[in-house]
Design a protein around this motif. Structure first.
Motif, PDB file in Angstrom:
ATOM      1  N   ILE A 265      14.963  -9.100 -10.535  1.00 48.97           N
ATOM      2  CA  ILE A 265      14.355  -8.256  -9.493  1.00 48.97           C
ATOM      3  C   ILE A 265      13.166  -7.495 -10.072  1.00 48.97           C
ATOM      4  O   ILE A 265      12.083  -7.441  -9.479  1.00 48.97           O
ATOM      5  N   PHE A 266      13.375  -6.922 -11.247  1.00 51.05           N
ATOM      6  CA  PHE A 266      12.315  -6.163 -11.911  1.00 51.05           C
ATOM      7  C   PHE A 266      11.083  -7.039 -12.151  1.00 51.05           C
ATOM      8  O   PHE A 266       9.950  -6.658 -11.814  1.00 51.05           O
ATOM      9  N   LEU A 267      11.304  -8.209 -12.709  1.00 49.56           N
ATOM     10  CA  LEU A 267      10.151  -9.052 -13.048  1.00 49.56           C
ATOM     11  C   LEU A 267       9.428  -9.559 -11.799  1.00 49.56           C
ATOM     12  O   LEU A 267       8.194  -9.588 -11.754  1.00 49.56           O
ATOM     13  N   VAL A 268      10.212  -9.920 -10.779  1.00 53.65           N
ATOM     14  CA  VAL A 268       9.565 -10.368  -9.538  1.00 53.65           C
ATOM     15  C   VAL A 268       8.741  -9.227  -8.942  1.00 53.65           C
ATOM     16  O   VAL A 268       7.587  -9.413  -8.543  1.00 53.65           O
ATOM     17  N   ALA A 269       9.338  -8.028  -8.928  1.00 52.93           N
ATOM     18  CA  ALA A 269       8.611  -6.873  -8.382  1.00 52.93           C
ATOM     19  C   ALA A 269       7.331  -6.629  -9.177  1.00 52.93           C
ATOM     20  O   ALA A 269       6.276  -6.329  -8.610  1.00 52.93           O
ATOM     21  N   ALA A 270       7.439  -6.781 -10.498  1.00 54.53           N
ATOM     22  CA  ALA A 270       6.261  -6.547 -11.339  1.00 54.53           C
ATOM     23  C   ALA A 270       5.161  -7.544 -11.009  1.00 54.53           C
ATOM     24  O   ALA A 270       3.987  -7.188 -10.896  1.00 54.53           O
ATOM     25  N   ILE A 271       5.555  -8.807 -10.832  1.00 53.96           N
ATOM     26  CA  ILE A 271       4.547  -9.831 -10.546  1.00 53.96           C
ATOM     27  C   ILE A 271       3.876  -9.560  -9.199  1.00 53.96           C
ATOM     28  O   ILE A 271       2.647  -9.603  -9.072  1.00 53.96           O
ATOM     29  N   VAL A 272       4.705  -9.225  -8.207  1.00 55.68           N
ATOM     30  CA  VAL A 272       4.131  -8.933  -6.884  1.00 55.68           C
ATOM     31  C   VAL A 272       3.185  -7.733  -6.974  1.00 55.68           C
ATOM     32  O   VAL A 272       2.056  -7.769  -6.466  1.00 55.68           O
ATOM     33  N   ALA A 273       3.628  -6.676  -7.658  1.00 53.00           N
ATOM     34  CA  ALA A 273       2.790  -5.477  -7.765  1.00 53.00           C
ATOM     35  C   ALA A 273       1.490  -5.794  -8.499  1.00 53.00           C
ATOM     36  O   ALA A 273       0.412  -5.318  -8.127  1.00 53.00           O
ATOM     37  N   HIS A 274       1.603  -6.600  -9.539  1.00 47.58           N
ATOM     38  CA  HIS A 274       0.412  -6.995 -10.284  1.00 47.58           C
ATOM     39  C   HIS A 274      -0.576  -7.706  -9.363  1.00 47.58           C
ATOM     40  O   HIS A 274      -1.775  -7.403  -9.357  1.00 47.58           O
ATOM     41  N   ILE A 275      -0.057  -8.632  -8.565  1.00 43.70           N
ATOM     42  CA  ILE A 275      -0.934  -9.376  -7.662  1.00 43.70           C
ATOM     43  C   ILE A 275      -1.572  -8.442  -6.637  1.00 43.70           C
ATOM     44  O   ILE A 275      -2.770  -8.522  -6.358  1.00 43.70           O
ATOM     45  N   VAL A 276      -0.769  -7.533  -6.112  1.00 44.28           N
ATOM     46  CA  VAL A 276      -1.306  -6.600  -5.111  1.00 44.28           C
ATOM     47  C   VAL A 276      -2.433  -5.759  -5.716  1.00 44.28           C
ATOM     48  O   VAL A 276      -3.516  -5.633  -5.142  1.00 44.28           O
ATOM     49  N   LEU A 277      -2.198  -5.218  -6.895  1.00 44.44           N
ATOM     50  CA  LEU A 277      -3.210  -4.343  -7.495  1.00 44.44           C
ATOM     51  C   LEU A 277      -4.453  -5.113  -7.911  1.00 44.44           C
ATOM     52  O   LEU A 277      -5.574  -4.628  -7.819  1.00 44.44           O
ATOM     53  N   ARG A 278      -4.259  -6.314  -8.376  1.00 42.72           N
ATOM     54  CA  ARG A 278      -5.350  -7.082  -8.942  1.00 42.72           C
ATOM     55  C   ARG A 278      -6.182  -7.809  -7.906  1.00 42.72           C
ATOM     56  O   ARG A 278      -7.393  -7.871  -7.998  1.00 42.72           O
ATOM     57  N   TYR A 279      -5.507  -8.357  -6.901  1.00 41.26           N
ATOM     58  CA  TYR A 279      -6.207  -9.332  -6.061  1.00 41.26           C
ATOM     59  C   TYR A 279      -6.354  -8.962  -4.595  1.00 41.26           C
ATOM     60  O   TYR A 279      -6.955  -9.709  -3.833  1.00 41.26           O
ATOM     61  N   THR A 280      -5.785  -7.842  -4.160  1.00 37.96           N
ATOM     62  CA  THR A 280      -5.906  -7.523  -2.736  1.00 37.96           C
ATOM     63  C   THR A 280      -6.889  -6.383  -2.514  1.00 37.96           C
ATOM     64  O   THR A 280      -7.208  -5.635  -3.427  1.00 37.96           O
ATOM     65  N   ARG A 281      -7.319  -6.291  -1.268  1.00 33.70           N
ATOM     66  CA  ARG A 281      -8.219  -5.197  -0.912  1.00 33.70           C
ATOM     67  C   ARG A 281      -7.539  -3.858  -1.171  1.00 33.70           C
ATOM     68  O   ARG A 281      -8.144  -2.930  -1.690  1.00 33.70           O
ATOM     69  N   PHE A 282      -6.254  -3.786  -0.778  1.00 35.52           N
ATOM     70  CA  PHE A 282      -5.527  -2.536  -0.957  1.00 35.52           C
ATOM     71  C   PHE A 282      -5.528  -2.107  -2.424  1.00 35.52           C
ATOM     72  O   PHE A 282      -5.786  -0.949  -2.754  1.00 35.52           O
TER      73      PHE A 282
END
Ligand SMILES: Nc1ncnc2c1ncn2[C@@H]1O[C@H](COP(=O)(O)OP(=O)(O)OP(=O)(O)O)[C@@H](O)[C@H]1O
Ligand SMILES: [Mg+2]
Lengths: 340, 522
Positions: free
Chosen positions: A191-208
């Protein structure tokens, strides 16, 4: 490179060794620490122990992911531990089918199941985060003050809700989320690692994600670039709340119990993980990768100290010193970079 | 105190330079900022230090002031080799730098800023009276007419600069380094500054002076040094050269001074109309500038110049239109329909863009990459699937504007804070161009931009107008307004005082309009 004019000349000769070390300092430190523990205490490197460390890290790690969003906007959230305790109790009560039935045990429990329990924990987290985010943006109270208040309010709410005792004994499907494994890997770690990957993608690649950095880097420039600054600030506290709720659910599942004093002192560990991972307390700079490394670093440190029978009081002292050193190093590296 | 210099008018630096920097090189990761640069300044000399954006001027001056260490090279003062390891070392040797971006503490008083780090008094207690007394003496010398206890926040930009100069003088400096001191000043303030600098020269104090306004070099400087791409490109006595000569040294080719608009605009649809903008001063913000009944129109494809002295209300009008500051009353009509603009994002949704006047405070994210900075307002144009930003489109956007504006950078990943001042300004401009607005307001668009790039920016604004965008240019440089604008609105003390066609207008006519009393609203 450009075809017209004369752009700055690129040189391959000047490798920035200091910049490189500064950037990967947490990772290097983590590896050194692991090597030291491995030599001093061979049990450290056993796969059981390593997964154990990861599992211990996963709860505060989840919170640290949320905290990274908050600190990136130059905010802080001190209420995470309290909110986690409150959300965990609500989830436990839902799992048990209400406060009346909270003493039924294990597979005999009549409750509403882990799905609703998880939703309840997350809903409480989101609501708690939203209320604080709203207070911060609407009434312009500094995050430090609002979440210091929240820390007290949510802890009080948890104590009130628990009516004095823990809520324990869930069905297998519930506890699987904290105690189960997929192959050799504990579920909380996944769960931790999946959350980290999702958060990384959100911060890195999205407008938000972009906007989170922008708001932390220069709020006035963000506003004049048409960004909804208050909305973005409010949303990072909601995200923090989401992770507090998720963390609460996983923690309750792992301990097969929820209690009002859960998560006490987590704010220190969580903020330390983020800061040690290189996220600036002034906002605008930091990565999820750093936060994951920072979380692991603290987990490894604590685990190694436990294996070496260092008292928990001394552990606290060590963690405190390390936070200050990490921030001092970061400031030093920045001024170094400026001087060139 | 500096040595008495008597014969400086004739031949100051040829024989005994006060300061000599030789063979200075400096690299940053990926950039060679300086390559074996020589630089010499005589006593009591006003020395122009020139070059395009990113040529390496600020870097050399930071080395001189001890803020950065050179990779190679030597510095000698009075013929003796010295090393400045810290700014304090340089200050002790009499070299004081006023940076491109001010370093004053806004909430401290003038006196506290002048003596910051060197407070007067006993070991433990600061003697405020003494500090204010000393500050008053120095202020009088340079004509700063303010109580030493005034907070720096309440001063105009020009006055803040005088505080920086006062600080330099309080350190008994022999060389004062000024990195683009005039870029934020109006013409009359520049004249005041020059009077101060001439006074310093008479006292034997040397000034190193960086500017992109080349006329100023011929007005005040004795000698010059030009850098191009981090190398020496020329040096000598100012009277022996010309503007064209200096430009050739700077860019390596001939460049016109101002782009000229060929009266191509013909009246068409009104793109933006503002009617009766009013704003009263709030008790909480006494220094704010009021607006009284500000009204004007700008058509599609028209360039409207807003001229006025500092404090005339041009920036305030622009910010009000853009929703950055609240209005008490007034109407903003976009493309014929009244628009409700309560925030910058509302304005952007209406197709209005604003390039703010202070790039560091109001526009840039210094800790973020150029790419991120450039695309910040244009996320809608570079979005990919769902919430994602399309990396390919973003890269193309950055590449496009890098070429169009000739932005000097190593890659889109470079931090904007590591760019030279002028290149930072280009990134800000690119951000707003990338938004493809219908109305673009640019506040001091060429501040800190070199001659070549200035023409590029002018051409770009003209190009935008040709594409049908309404452009509003706010500039303290009248020649800039005159060469660009189809129509010029003049302001004074928050009121519109004139509205004249651009072609045919003269500097004198505008100056009169900018300084005369407004016809009071009935
Ligand atoms: N800290 C830094 N890290 C990396 N590159 C840098 C740094 N400081 C300056 N540079 C680079 O060095 C070059 C010279 O910059 P410098 O600021 O000296 O230019 P300048 O002549 O002062 O230009 P301007 O007229 O625009 O102010 C530029 O290419 C700039 O990007
Ligand atoms: Mg510069």
């Amino acid at each position: 490179m450009s075809t017209t004019g004369s752009p700055a000349k690129a040189t391959d000769t000047s490798f920035d060794a200091f910049g490189f070390i500064a950037r990967f300092a947490p990772l290097i430190f983590l590896l050194v620490l692991m090597a030291v523990f491995a030599i001093v205490e061979p049990r450290f490197l056993s796969s059981i122990n390593l997964f154990n460390v990861m599992r211990q890290v996963s709860i505060t790690g989840l919170l640290a992911i949320g905290m990274t969003f908050v600190i990136l906007t130059a905010g802080i959230d001190l209420s995470v531990g309290s909110l986690l305790a409150f959300a965990g109790l609500v989830a436990a009560a839902v799992a048990k089918g209400g406060m009346q039935d909270r003493f039924t045990v294990g597979d005999d429990a009549v409750g509403y199941g882990w799905q609703l329990a998880a939703l309840a924990a997350i809903a409480v987290g989101l609501a708690g985060g939203y209320i604080q985010g709203f207070a911060i943006t609407r009434f312009k109270v500094p995050p430090f003050v609002v979440t210091l208040g929240g820390m007290s309010v949510f802890r009080g709410a948890a104590l009130l809700f628990a009516a004095g005792g823990p809520i324990s004994g869930f069905d297998k499907a519930f506890t699987w989320w904290g105690q189960g494994k997929i192959g050799p890997v504990p579920v909380p770690v996944i769960i931790f690692l999946v959350a980290a990957i999702v958060a990384h993608i959100v911060l890195r690649y999205t407008r938000f994600g972009r906007r989170v950095y922008a708001v932390g880097g220069n709020p006035e420039a963000a506003r004049l670039s048409g960004l909804n600054v208050t909305g973005i600030i409010c949303s990072v506290y909601v995200i923090m709340g989401f992770f507090a709720g998720l963390g609460a659910f996983v923690l309750a599942a792992r301990l097969n119990s929820a209690e009002a004093v859960a998560g006490t002192g987590y704010e220190l560990t969580v903020i330390a993980s983020v800061v040690i991972g290189g996220t600036s307390l002034f906002g605008g700079a930091g990565t999820i990768f750093g936060t994951v490394v920072g979380s692991l670093l603290i987990g490894v440190l604590l685990n190694g100290l436990v294996l070496m029978n260092v008292s928990s009081y001394i552990q606290q002292i060590i963690i405190g010193v390390i936070i200050v050193l990490a921030v001092a190093f970061d400031t030093f590296a920045k001024s170094r970079r400026k001087r060139g | 105190m500096p040595p008495a210099v008597t014969l400086m008018q004739t031949e100051p630096a040829e024989f005994a330079p006060l300061l000599r920097m030789s063979g200075i090189s400096k690299s940053f990761p990926g950039v060679k900022a300086l390559e074996s640069v020589d630089f010499a300044v005589g006593a009591g000399e006003i020395h122009a230090f020139l070059g395009e954006n990113g040529a390496g001027k600020s870097t050399l001056l930071k080395i001189l002031s001890g803020a950065q260490a050179p990779d190679t090279g030597t510095i000698s003062l009075d013929g003796k080799a010295t090393v400045f390891a810290t700014p304090q070392d340089a200050q002790r040797a009499g070299i004081v730098t006023i940076y491109q971006e001010f370093t004053l503490a806004p909430d401290m008083s003038i006196a506290e800023n002048v003596f910051v780090g060197r407070e007067l008094g006993s070991r433990f207690f600061v003697n405020h009276g003494l500090m204010e007394e000393e500050t008053r003496k120095i202020s009088r010398r340079i004509g700063l007419d303010r109580e030493p206890s005034t907070r720096v926040r309440d001063l105009a930009v020009a006055e803040q600069q005088m505080v920086e100069i006062a600080r330099a003088l309080s350190m008994k400096s022999r060389i004062i380094v000024m990195d683009e001191p005039t870029s934020a000043l109006s013409r009359s303030e520049v004249e005041k500054l020059f009077t101060i600098v001439r006074g310093l020269k008479a006292e034997g104090i040397s000034t190193i002076f960086v500017t992109h306004r080349l006329e100023e070099v011929f007005e005040i400087c004795d000698r010059y040094t030009v850098l191009r791409d981090g190398r020496n490109a020329g040096a000598g006595r100012v009277p022996e050269t010309s503007i064209e000569g200096i430009i050739r040294m700077m860019v390596g080719r001939d460049v016109g001074l101002l782009a000229h608009r060929q009266g191509s605009f013909t009246q068409s649809e009104v793109a933006l109309e503002v009617k009766g903008l009013n704003r009263k001063r709030k008790a909480t913000d006494a220094s704010a500038i009021e607006l009284h009944d500000v009204s004007f129109k700008v058509h599609k494809g028209e360039i409207l110049g807003l001229a006025g002295l500092v404090g005339a209300g041009r920036t305030e009008s622009a910010r009000a239109i853009f929703g950055a500051d609240p209005l008490d009353s007034g109407e903003v009509i976009v493309g014929g329909t009244p628009a409700r603009i309560a925030s910058p994002s509302d304005a952007i949704a209406q197709g209005i863009g604003l390039v703010p006047e202070d790039r560091k405070q109001q526009a840039l994210f210094l800790g973020l990459a150029i790419r991120t900075n450039l695309s910040m307002a244009a996320h809608d144009h570079i979005s990919g699937w769902g919430p994602f930003i399309s990396a390919a489109r973003e890269t193309a956007l950055v590449e496009d504007y890098r070429r169009k504006l000739n932005i000097r950078m190593t890659s889109g990943e470079q931090l904007v804070g590591n760019l030279s001042g002028g290149n930072q300004q280009k990134v800000v401009l690119a951000r707003w161009l990338a938004l493809r607005p219908n109305v673009l307001i640019v506040d001091e668009p060429t501040r800190g931009i070199d001659v070549g790039a200035k023409v590029e920016v002018h051409n770009l604004l003209i190009e935008m107008a040709r594409e049908g965008i309404a452009v509003i240019v706010i500039s303290s440089e009248l020649p800039e307004v005159l060469s660009l604008a189809d129509r010029i609105v003049t302001m004074r003390e928050g009121r519109v005082t004139g509205n004249v066609p651009g072609p045919g207008a003269t500097q004198e006519q505008l100056m009169t309009l900018m300084t005369m009393s407004a016809p009071k609203a009935a």
